[in-house]
Design an enzyme around this catalytic site. Structure first.
Site, PDB file in Angstrom:
ATOM      1  CG  ASP A 198     -20.116 -62.719 -76.995  1.00 44.92           C
ATOM      2  OD1 ASP A 198     -20.216 -63.860 -76.870  1.00 44.92           O
ATOM      3  OD2 ASP A 198     -19.596 -61.690 -76.378  1.00 44.92           O
ATOM      4  CG  ASN A 244     -16.357 -62.530 -79.493  1.00 46.39           C
ATOM      5  OD1 ASN A 244     -17.357 -62.858 -79.934  1.00 46.39           O
ATOM      6  ND2 ASN A 244     -15.075 -63.025 -80.429  1.00 46.39           N
ATOM      7  CB  CYS A 245     -17.401 -60.881 -73.485  1.00 46.24           C
ATOM      8  SG  CYS A 245     -17.208 -60.309 -71.764  1.00 46.24           S
ATOM      9  N   PRO A 246     -15.517 -57.803 -73.851  1.00 45.86           N
ATOM     10  CG  PRO A 246     -14.349 -56.207 -72.828  1.00 45.86           C
ATOM     11  CD  PRO A 246     -14.154 -57.541 -73.751  1.00 45.86           C
ATOM     12  CG  LEU A 247     -14.704 -55.051 -77.804  1.00 41.37           C
ATOM     13  CD1 LEU A 247     -14.476 -55.390 -79.457  1.00 41.37           C
ATOM     14  CD2 LEU A 247     -14.414 -53.463 -77.481  1.00 41.37           C
TER      15      LEU A 247
END
Length: 74
Positions: free
Chosen positions: A38, A11-14
């Site tokens: 995501d 999930n954000c920000p990965l």
């Protein structure tokens, strides 16, 4: 030549952080194919390309799995 980056399940920000790192490892003119799950990554990839000068060649949504093709320009 195309390099594939699988960020499914992240999930954000990965997804965007991994994309940023991976695009530095490919040659200018090469394509990075990013596969993510995501939903936020759709807007994130568009913004990333605008900010970095790379080109978002293609975005596909296959039932919640998103594929982005990004050409490295800088």
């Amino acid at each position: 030549m195309s390099t594939v980056l699988d960020v499914k399940g992240l999930n954000c920000p990965l997804p965007i952080l991994r994309t940023k790192k991976a695009i530095k490892d490919i040659a200018v003119g090469s394509v990075l194919e990013v596969i993510a799950t995501d939903p936020g990554s759709v807007k994130d990839m568009e913004a990333f390309c605008k900010q970095t000068g790379n080109v978002l060649l293609e975005t596909k949504d296959a039932g919640g799995t998103y594929t982005f093709k990004i050409e490295r320009k800088a």
